[in-house]
Design a protein around this motif. Structure first.
Motif, mmCIF file in Angstrom:
data_model
loop_
_atom_site.group_PDB
_atom_site.id
_atom_site.type_symbol
_atom_site.label_atom_id
_atom_site.label_comp_id
_atom_site.label_asym_id
_atom_site.label_seq_id
_atom_site.Cartn_x
_atom_site.Cartn_y
_atom_site.Cartn_z
ATOM 1 N N TRP A 85 -13.369 77.207 19.043
ATOM 2 C CA TRP A 85 -11.985 76.242 19.148
ATOM 3 C C TRP A 85 -11.703 76.146 20.465
ATOM 4 N N HIS A 86 -11.315 74.653 20.761
ATOM 5 C CA HIS A 86 -11.093 74.185 22.103
ATOM 6 C C HIS A 86 -9.829 73.603 22.133
ATOM 7 N N ARG A 87 -9.096 73.941 23.357
ATOM 8 C CA ARG A 87 -7.727 73.426 23.516
ATOM 9 C C ARG A 87 -7.869 72.107 24.309
ATOM 10 N N ILE A 88 -7.396 71.048 23.770
ATOM 11 C CA ILE A 88 -7.402 69.463 24.224
ATOM 12 C C ILE A 88 -6.172 69.221 25.090
ATOM 13 N N SER A 89 -6.026 68.590 26.154
ATOM 14 C CA SER A 89 -4.780 68.179 26.781
ATOM 15 C C SER A 89 -5.062 66.832 27.124
ATOM 16 N N VAL A 90 -4.260 65.941 26.896
ATOM 17 C CA VAL A 90 -4.268 64.631 27.329
ATOM 18 C C VAL A 90 -3.261 64.081 28.012
ATOM 19 N N PHE A 91 -3.346 63.877 29.370
ATOM 20 C CA PHE A 91 -2.607 63.449 30.194
ATOM 21 C C PHE A 91 -2.378 61.968 30.276
ATOM 22 N N ARG A 92 -3.359 61.220 30.459
ATOM 23 C CA ARG A 92 -3.461 59.713 30.478
ATOM 24 C C ARG A 92 -2.224 58.957 29.712
ATOM 25 N N PRO A 93 -1.460 58.388 30.180
ATOM 26 C CA PRO A 93 -0.394 57.648 29.526
ATOM 27 C C PRO A 93 -0.574 56.927 28.456
ATOM 28 N N GLY A 94 -1.420 55.913 28.251
ATOM 29 C CA GLY A 94 -1.551 55.159 27.087
ATOM 30 C C GLY A 94 -2.440 56.214 25.713
ATOM 31 N N LEU A 95 -3.274 56.706 26.370
ATOM 32 C CA LEU A 95 -4.312 57.584 25.498
ATOM 33 C C LEU A 95 -3.265 58.711 24.895
ATOM 34 N N ARG A 96 -2.594 59.281 25.875
ATOM 35 C CA ARG A 96 -1.592 60.605 25.468
ATOM 36 C C ARG A 96 -0.840 60.203 24.318
ATOM 37 N N ASP A 97 0.021 58.963 24.265
ATOM 38 C CA ASP A 97 0.790 58.361 23.372
ATOM 39 C C ASP A 97 0.035 58.212 22.079
ATOM 40 N N VAL A 98 -1.038 57.359 22.123
ATOM 41 C CA VAL A 98 -1.856 57.017 21.010
ATOM 42 C C VAL A 98 -2.521 58.213 20.266
ATOM 43 N N THR A 99 -2.960 59.182 21.127
ATOM 44 C CA THR A 99 -3.404 60.421 20.332
ATOM 45 C C THR A 99 -2.098 61.345 19.850
ATOM 46 N N TYR A 100 -1.200 61.233 20.403
ATOM 47 C CA TYR A 100 -0.091 61.816 19.635
ATOM 48 C C TYR A 100 0.493 61.362 18.285
ATOM 49 N N GLN A 101 0.304 59.966 18.592
ATOM 50 C CA GLN A 101 0.715 59.129 17.142
ATOM 51 C C GLN A 101 -0.294 59.073 15.970
ATOM 52 N N TYR A 102 -1.530 59.095 16.307
ATOM 53 C CA TYR A 102 -2.582 59.114 15.398
ATOM 54 C C TYR A 102 -3.350 60.224 14.830
#
Length: 150
Positions: A85-102
């Protein structure tokens, strides 16, 4: 070229300066363990966080079987599997929002980024270490259902 070393030698002195390139790069292909959450610490940018499972599979007990002039490798052993298991963090604004949404639990995705080792103090005031993948690219391969949608 990425790992090329640059060497500069000053002929007036005996010392030389060696500049090395280094790399911190991770590529993971797996399935999402839970729906992403978005967190924001006061005074910092928001971050989307989720877990990703990767699997390794191997067989044990390979043996060679011969039949006259023919021989072949026959796998008679058990299949073993290890899930990490890997913990993934996304900080980049556009990618962060798309990842959260989809991205959803069970989605099959490809993640590229860098590995980050950090420390924190838990609620019991115990120092802990955490390994996180800081994603700078996420490729959606499926939505986790029978049909593959992007």
């Amino acid at each position: 070229q990425v790992l090329r070393q640059f060497v500069r030698h000053d002929s007036d002195t005996v010392t030389s300066l060696v500049l090395e390139r280094s790399m911190n790069r991770v590529q993971l292909l797996g399935r999402v363990g839970q729906d992403p959450i978005m967190r924001q610490v006061e005074g910092k940018n928001p971050v989307t966080i989720f877990s990703l499972a990767t699997n390794e599979m191997w067989r044990t007990g390979d043996s060679e079987v011969g039949q006259g002039a023919l021989s072949f490798l026959c796998t008679l052993g058990d299949i073993s599997q290890k899930t990490t298991w890997h913990r993934i963090s996304v900080f980049r604004p556009g990618l962060r929002d798309v990842t959260y949404q989809y991205v959803r639990k069970g989605s099959r995705i490809f993640v590229e980024g860098k590995i980050d080792y950090g420390e924190y103090t838990d609620k019991n005031n115990v120092r802990r270490q955490a390994t996180t993948i800081i994603a700078d690219n996420v490729i959606f391969l499926s939505d986790g259902s029978v049909r593959d949608k992007v």
